[in-house]
Each structure stands twice: as C-alpha cells, then as structure tokens.
Write an enzyme that holds these catalytic residues in place. Sequence first.
Site, PDB file in Angstrom:
ATOM      1  N   ASP A 151       1.006 -24.427 -17.411  1.00 47.73           N
ATOM      2  CA  ASP A 151       1.944 -23.579 -16.674  1.00 47.73           C
ATOM      3  C   ASP A 151       1.800 -22.112 -17.106  1.00 47.73           C
ATOM      4  O   ASP A 151       1.451 -21.823 -18.240  1.00 47.73           O
ATOM      5  CB  ASP A 151       3.379 -24.062 -16.919  1.00 47.73           C
ATOM      6  N   GLY A 152       2.058 -21.211 -16.154  1.00 47.90           N
ATOM      7  CA  GLY A 152       2.074 -19.785 -16.476  1.00 47.90           C
ATOM      8  C   GLY A 152       0.905 -18.991 -15.924  1.00 47.90           C
ATOM      9  O   GLY A 152       0.731 -17.826 -16.281  1.00 47.90           O
ATOM     10  N   ASN A 166       4.399 -28.738  -5.500  1.00 49.32           N
ATOM     11  CA  ASN A 166       3.626 -27.491  -5.350  1.00 49.32           C
ATOM     12  C   ASN A 166       3.206 -27.204  -3.903  1.00 49.32           C
ATOM     13  O   ASN A 166       2.796 -26.087  -3.585  1.00 49.32           O
ATOM     14  CB  ASN A 166       2.389 -27.476  -6.263  1.00 49.32           C
TER      15      ASN A 166
END
Length: 249
Positions: A29-30, A77
């Site tokens: 993540d990120g 997503n």
Amino acid sequence: MTVKPIVLQDLPADLERERLPRHVAVIMDGNGRWAKLQGLPRMMGHRRGVDALKDLLRCCKDWGIEALTAYAFSTENWSRPLQEVDFLMTLFERMLGRELREMVQENVQIQFAGNLKALPRSLQGAIAESVAATQNNRGIRFTVAMNYSGRQEILQATRAIAHQVQQGLIQPDEIDEAVFERHLYTAGVCDPDLLIRTSGEMRISNFLLWQMAYAEIYITETLWPDFDRAEFHRALCAYQQRERRFGRV
Ligand code: IPE
Ligand code: IPE
Ligand code: MG
C-alpha cells in the site's frame, strides 16, 4: 573512492534461519502517496511498486523463505478511476510477460488468488501462461492476489462444498478445516506467518481473512515503492522478537 552499496544477498547475520517465517504476505500500500510526494502521477507509483515487489520476491528466494503472497488488486479496487484500473491491468500483463523467463529460470512457482474470470481476457491469457510455465518449479511459491476478496473466497469455497454435499459426495459433519482449506485459492500453501502492510494503514482490507487467523502483523510507515531489503530485514527482526503463543500460556 567509490562506496559499494550494501547488497544483503545472504541472510543477515542477526536473523535466525530456523525462526524465519515460512510464508510472508504483503499488502503493498502507498503507491499513490509515494507518487504524490514526488510530484508524479499515481501511475508512476504503481510502476515503482512493481519493482519493489520484484526485489522482495528475489530477496525471499535468497533468504530461504518458502512462500510469498502479494495483494495486487482487490475486488474493491474496481471502484477507482477507470484510467487507473486500465493502467494497472496493462501493467500486470506486461510484467507477467516480461518476468516469466526469469521466474522459470529461478525456479519460482507462480499462482494466483482471486476471481480471475472477471479480469481482461489478455491478462487471463498471461496468467494462464505463467502458471503453466512454472507449475513444475519447486522453489519459492509466489501467489499474486488479483481481483481478490477474502469474503468472496470464503463464499466460493462454501458454495463448492455445498454442491458436493448436494451430490452426496461428502456429509455435512465431515466438513472440517482441512476440507475447507482445500477449496480456498491458497490450497496447499501454509498459512502466512507474517503479514506486512506498508504506508501505516492499520487494517486488513479484505485480505486472506481465513488464512490470517494466527499471522503476526507488522505495519510500517514506509510507502510500498520504498520497501526494500533493509526494510524487509527490519520486519523480519521484529517478527523474530515476537512470541507466538497460539493460545497457549
Ligand atoms: C497500493 O497503492 C496499490 C493498489 C491498491 C493497486 P495505492 O494505490 O492504494 O496507494 P495509496 O494508498 O493511494 O497511496
Ligand atoms: C489494499 O489497498 C489492496 C491492495 C494493496 C491491492 P487499498 O489501498 O485498496 O486499501 P484501502 O482502501 O486503503 O483499505
Ligand atoms: Mg491504498
């Protein structure tokens, strides 16, 4: 004088080989925040994220970890902007094509977790090709969770078992954890010992809900594209400090 970068090719001396996790799972993540910090479009973050995953796979292999599972795309997503979803699908397909030869050579066995039928046709083709080309490899087991939802995985296993009951192939009382696990996407892979999530977010986000029952959770503020061998080393050190009790005293 040039200073050689430290390449942690061998298992760092402060890690105990016998106490390494057998299976590491990562919530990568990120990527978007990483790109934003660099003043780049989100897509560049995803591109760098793929590089970080390639490095981690190689590192796991070098250090003798048996299985790596990476969360690449969740069922949730799909609600991102169409342009980003399209970019990711194309990126996954290109990656599989580009990395396949090396995975075959490096004895990686790749498999996928998720509802693959809903993915673009050409990506499904690349997935099938990579699974077939590496199925006899016996090195690291690399599972990519794509269009994955932990709840959906549990539901599809339940449906499959219900059909077997209906056909009289199994009695309801015979449904135990072993039977159930055989119907999960991850059948045959041991449960993750260590879950790593980057970017500081403290949630599971529908990942491996069944399999995570006793995983040790490690969360780092580092954004996924910056997650390198030194970061992984830190995560493994933290893991080796943990006392895994499994309900015992
Ligand atoms: C993770 O990075 C990659 C995927 C979910 C595909 P993000 O795209 O979620 O990055 P942030 O959370 O927006 O920074
Ligand atoms: C989790 O990241 C899914 C993947 C890494 C593929 P998200 O960025 O989608 O998770 P949330 O929305 O912050 O929970
Ligand atoms: Mg995110």
